[in-house]
Design a protein around this motif. Structure first.
Motif, PDB file in Angstrom:
ATOM      1  N   LEU A 181       0.836  -1.202   0.000  1.00 53.08           N
ATOM      2  CA  LEU A 181       0.000   0.000   0.000  1.00 53.08           C
ATOM      3  C   LEU A 181       0.869   1.250   0.000  1.00 53.08           C
ATOM      4  CD1 LEU A 181      -2.781   1.351   0.176  1.00 53.08           C
ATOM      5  CD2 LEU A 181      -2.623   1.151   2.674  1.00 53.08           C
ATOM      6  N   ASN A 182       1.932   1.228   0.787  1.00 47.20           N
ATOM      7  CA  ASN A 182       2.846   2.374   0.814  1.00 47.20           C
ATOM      8  C   ASN A 182       3.503   2.584  -0.545  1.00 47.20           C
ATOM      9  OD1 ASN A 182       2.266   2.747   3.513  1.00 47.20           O
ATOM     10  ND2 ASN A 182       4.046   1.602   4.234  1.00 47.20           N
ATOM     11  N   LYS A 183       3.862   1.480  -1.220  1.00 47.93           N
ATOM     12  CA  LYS A 183       4.480   1.593  -2.545  1.00 47.93           C
ATOM     13  C   LYS A 183       3.503   2.201  -3.551  1.00 47.93           C
ATOM     14  CE  LYS A 183       7.911  -2.124  -2.362  1.00 47.93           C
ATOM     15  NZ  LYS A 183       8.345  -3.408  -2.984  1.00 47.93           N
ATOM     16  N   ILE A 184       2.262   1.770  -3.511  1.00 51.33           N
ATOM     17  CA  ILE A 184       1.253   2.300  -4.443  1.00 51.33           C
ATOM     18  C   ILE A 184       1.106   3.801  -4.256  1.00 51.33           C
ATOM     19  CG2 ILE A 184      -1.193   2.279  -5.049  1.00 51.33           C
ATOM     20  CD1 ILE A 184      -1.218  -0.698  -4.344  1.00 51.33           C
ATOM     21  N   ASN A 185       0.969   4.212  -3.003  1.00 53.28           N
ATOM     22  CA  ASN A 185       0.814   5.653  -2.731  1.00 53.28           C
ATOM     23  C   ASN A 185       2.074   6.430  -3.120  1.00 53.28           C
ATOM     24  OD1 ASN A 185      -1.821   5.471  -1.693  1.00 53.28           O
ATOM     25  ND2 ASN A 185      -1.063   4.877   0.334  1.00 53.28           N
ATOM     26  N   THR A 186       3.244   5.808  -2.932  1.00 50.08           N
ATOM     27  CA  THR A 186       4.496   6.465  -3.317  1.00 50.08           C
ATOM     28  C   THR A 186       4.560   6.665  -4.827  1.00 50.08           C
ATOM     29  OG1 THR A 186       5.710   5.550  -1.433  1.00 50.08           O
ATOM     30  CG2 THR A 186       7.008   6.265  -3.326  1.00 50.08           C
ATOM     31  N   TYR A 187       4.199   5.638  -5.583  1.00 44.67           N
ATOM     32  CA  TYR A 187       4.240   5.751  -7.045  1.00 44.67           C
ATOM     33  C   TYR A 187       3.217   6.754  -7.563  1.00 44.67           C
ATOM     34  CZ  TYR A 187       7.220   1.605  -7.012  1.00 44.67           C
ATOM     35  OH  TYR A 187       8.240   0.728  -6.794  1.00 44.67           O
ATOM     36  N   GLN A 189       2.363   9.442  -6.009  1.00 44.30           N
ATOM     37  CA  GLN A 189       2.975  10.742  -5.759  1.00 44.30           C
ATOM     38  C   GLN A 189       4.090  11.021  -6.762  1.00 44.30           C
ATOM     39  OE1 GLN A 189       4.486  11.177  -1.792  1.00 44.30           O
ATOM     40  NE2 GLN A 189       4.928  13.343  -2.021  1.00 44.30           N
ATOM     41  N   GLU A 190       4.871   9.992  -7.091  1.00 45.27           N
ATOM     42  CA  GLU A 190       5.941  10.161  -8.065  1.00 45.27           C
ATOM     43  C   GLU A 190       5.399  10.532  -9.436  1.00 45.27           C
ATOM     44  OE1 GLU A 190       7.722   6.386  -7.704  1.00 45.27           O
ATOM     45  OE2 GLU A 190       8.780   6.843  -5.846  1.00 45.27           O
ATOM     46  N   LEU A 191       4.307   9.885  -9.832  1.00 45.44           N
ATOM     47  CA  LEU A 191       3.688  10.205 -11.117  1.00 45.44           C
ATOM     48  C   LEU A 191       3.188  11.644 -11.140  1.00 45.44           C
ATOM     49  CD1 LEU A 191       1.695   6.980 -12.041  1.00 45.44           C
ATOM     50  CD2 LEU A 191       3.587   7.987 -13.299  1.00 45.44           C
ATOM     51  N   HIS A 192       2.687  12.090 -10.010  1.00 43.07           N
ATOM     52  CA  HIS A 192       2.236  13.485  -9.928  1.00 43.07           C
ATOM     53  C   HIS A 192       3.410  14.434 -10.150  1.00 43.07           C
ATOM     54  CE1 HIS A 192       0.170  17.088  -8.593  1.00 43.07           C
ATOM     55  NE2 HIS A 192       1.105  17.284  -7.688  1.00 43.07           N
ATOM     56  N   PHE A 193       4.541  14.130  -9.543  1.00 37.60           N
ATOM     57  CA  PHE A 193       5.724  14.972  -9.701  1.00 37.60           C
ATOM     58  C   PHE A 193       6.204  14.973 -11.159  1.00 37.60           C
ATOM     59  CE2 PHE A 193       6.863  14.100  -5.022  1.00 37.60           C
ATOM     60  CZ  PHE A 193       6.122  15.196  -4.629  1.00 37.60           C
ATOM     61  N   PHE A 232      -0.733   4.924 -16.197  1.00 40.20           N
ATOM     62  CA  PHE A 232      -0.170   4.428 -14.943  1.00 40.20           C
ATOM     63  C   PHE A 232      -1.008   4.881 -13.746  1.00 40.20           C
ATOM     64  CE2 PHE A 232       4.365   4.096 -16.823  1.00 40.20           C
ATOM     65  CZ  PHE A 232       4.031   2.871 -17.387  1.00 40.20           C
ATOM     66  N   ARG A 233      -1.541   6.094 -13.821  1.00 40.47           N
ATOM     67  CA  ARG A 233      -2.408   6.560 -12.731  1.00 40.47           C
ATOM     68  C   ARG A 233      -3.641   5.683 -12.609  1.00 40.47           C
ATOM     69  NH1 ARG A 233      -2.469  13.190 -13.319  1.00 40.47           N
ATOM     70  NH2 ARG A 233      -0.642  13.601 -12.008  1.00 40.47           N
ATOM     71  N   GLU A 234      -4.245   5.342 -13.746  1.00 40.45           N
ATOM     72  CA  GLU A 234      -5.422   4.476 -13.715  1.00 40.45           C
ATOM     73  C   GLU A 234      -5.065   3.089 -13.193  1.00 40.45           C
ATOM     74  OE1 GLU A 234      -6.991   4.455 -17.635  1.00 40.45           O
ATOM     75  OE2 GLU A 234      -7.558   6.593 -17.624  1.00 40.45           O
ATOM     76  N   VAL A 235      -3.910   2.592 -13.623  1.00 38.36           N
ATOM     77  CA  VAL A 235      -3.475   1.274 -13.160  1.00 38.36           C
ATOM     78  C   VAL A 235      -3.268   1.273 -11.645  1.00 38.36           C
ATOM     79  CG1 VAL A 235      -1.563  -0.373 -13.220  1.00 38.36           C
ATOM     80  CG2 VAL A 235      -2.455   0.575 -15.350  1.00 38.36           C
ATOM     81  N   LEU A 236      -2.643   2.310 -11.123  1.00 40.86           N
ATOM     82  CA  LEU A 236      -2.423   2.391  -9.679  1.00 40.86           C
ATOM     83  C   LEU A 236      -3.734   2.517  -8.923  1.00 40.86           C
ATOM     84  CD1 LEU A 236       0.751   4.670  -9.527  1.00 40.86           C
ATOM     85  CD2 LEU A 236       0.602   2.246  -8.982  1.00 40.86           C
ATOM     86  N   TYR A 274      -4.983  -0.836  -8.741  1.00 37.09           N
ATOM     87  CA  TYR A 274      -4.242  -1.588  -7.728  1.00 37.09           C
ATOM     88  C   TYR A 274      -4.775  -1.290  -6.327  1.00 37.09           C
ATOM     89  CZ  TYR A 274      -0.663  -3.026 -11.088  1.00 37.09           C
ATOM     90  OH  TYR A 274       0.005  -3.592 -12.134  1.00 37.09           O
ATOM     91  N   LEU A 275      -5.123  -0.036  -6.086  1.00 38.40           N
ATOM     92  CA  LEU A 275      -5.717   0.301  -4.795  1.00 38.40           C
ATOM     93  C   LEU A 275      -7.016  -0.472  -4.582  1.00 38.40           C
ATOM     94  CD1 LEU A 275      -5.194   4.156  -4.349  1.00 38.40           C
ATOM     95  CD2 LEU A 275      -4.209   2.324  -2.988  1.00 38.40           C
TER      96      LEU A 275
END
Length: 381
Positions: free
Chosen positions: A238-244, A246-250, A298-302, A305-306
């Motif tokens: 879950l932490n990895k999903i939220n991290t990615y 945030q990374e995609l947002h950046f 990737f955002r939709e995929v994540l 995943y959530l």
């Protein structure tokens, strides 16, 4: 790799296998813009973090038959005037933006508008394109990977495109343009046979290709998550999903404006860009569009995943509740029997029977087994 994502990556990215990154987090930091508060427009104030001790000015000057590469000291800046109206292709690169006097001197020498000089010094500037009479101005973010520690970094790069020269301003030494330099040095491709406009295109193309490079790598990380999620849902995942996310947002903050920037360059129909260069710019627009679409994918995929994560947790919790409910259903009648014979009334005949206690235990066993068979027959577990 999961088929659901690999097809998307094949269609939207170039297949490059970069080294793994440690983390994308912390790449983009808002700079303190209050330092130029109250100053007149065009005031030269550096906004950002100083990333090198001393600025460097490097020059690559070439034609099909001529090539010259050198670095000027700060005392030799006046020699840049020789390239202002030269008949060669001149690429002047400045590493380090913290010395405002240097940027101001170069800006004055090449007639760069004071507002653009201000944009060059503001490393928190959003990607933009400006069309002036004699030159074009482009500023955008350049993302790169340090291969020694696998750390992703970003810096702002500003490009001034003139028919006689190309000026680039970077925050620090080291960039993604080494391949372009090698093509010029070794006369590979068509760079040595074309003008400054194609050199500017080549620089923009390298930056945008590097976006694809990074997104392809991030896609590999995201693919790995799907396999792990289908096995077991953990807090770490879950932490990895939220991290990615945030990374995609950046990364999106750097990539999305570039597509509009390229569109503006094409719409400008500036004579600085030769007609033969515009097809390359349109191809560059396609690559920038692919990068933007990949981010959205990737955002939709994540997000999916959530949903998988929460669905998996709910399913696991339901299985636990199912087992507990079965035990409860079996023990409820047994508890009832035990409760009845635990009331200790004086006139309960079974309490005085010799075989009363074994009989009650036998009854409880029969009832428990019957409940188990009933639940099994109804396929409730």
């Amino acid at each position: 790799m999961a088929n659901s994502i690999s097809k998307t990556i094949q269609n939207t990215t170039k297949k490059i296998r970069p080294p793994r990154l440690n983390s994308f987090i912390g790449v983009f930091n808002s700079k303190n813009r209050s330092v130029n508060k109250g100053l007149a427009p065009g005031s030269l104030v550096f906004i950002g973090n100083r990333k090198m001790n001393k600025p460097k000015v490097r020059i690559i000057d070439y034609t099909n038959e001529h090539f010259d590469e050198k670095e000027l000291t700060l005392d030799e800046i006046d020699k840049l005037d020789d390239y202002k109206n030269s008949n060669t292709v001149s690429w002047i690169n400045v590493d380090g933006l913290h010395e405002t006097e240097l940027i101001g001197k170069i800006g004055e020498m090449f007639d760069i508008h004071p507002l653009l000089q201000e944009d060059i010094l503001n490393t928190d500037q959003r990607a933009k394109f400006e069309d002036f009479e004699n030159y074009l101005f482009v500023t955008l973010k350049m993302l790169s990977i340090n291969r020694d520690n696998n750390h992703l970094s970003n810096e702002q790069i500003s490009i001034v495109i003139h028919k006689n020269f190309v000026l680039t301003f970077q925050e620090k030494e080291g960039d993604v343009f080494d391949a372009v330099r090698e093509r010029i040095r070794l006369k590979r491709g068509k760079l040595r046979n074309v003008g400054n406009d194609y050199l500017a295109y080549a620089l923009l193309d390298t930056i945008v290709d590097n976006y694809i490079y990074l997104l392809d790598h991030l896609g590999e990380h995201i693919e790995d998550l799907e396999i792990q999620l289908l096995k077991k849902q953990t807090q770490l995942l879950l932490n990895k999903i939220n991290t990615y996310k945030q990374e995609l947002h950046f990364i999106s903050k750097a990539v999305r404006p570039v597509r509009e920037l390229i569109k503006e360059i094409i719409r400008s129909e500036s004579p600085i860009f030769h007609k033969k260069t515009y097809p390359y710019l349109k191809d560059l627009l396609d690559i920038a569009t692919q990068a933007t679409e990949t981010i959205e994918t990737f955002r939709e995929v994540l997000s999916d995943y959530l949903n998988i994560y929460h669905t998996g947790l709910s399913t696991h919790l339901n299985e636990i509740m199912k087992v507990l409910t079965i035990f409860s259903a079996i023990f409820i009648p047994l508890t009832f029997i035990a409760g009845v014979y635990g009331m200790n009334f004086e006139h309960m005949p079974e309490l005085h029977y010799k075989w009363g206690y074994p009989g009650v235990l036998t009854l409880m066993g029969i009832v428990g087994f019957a409940m188990f068979c009933f639940l099994k027959w109804r396929k409730w577990f």
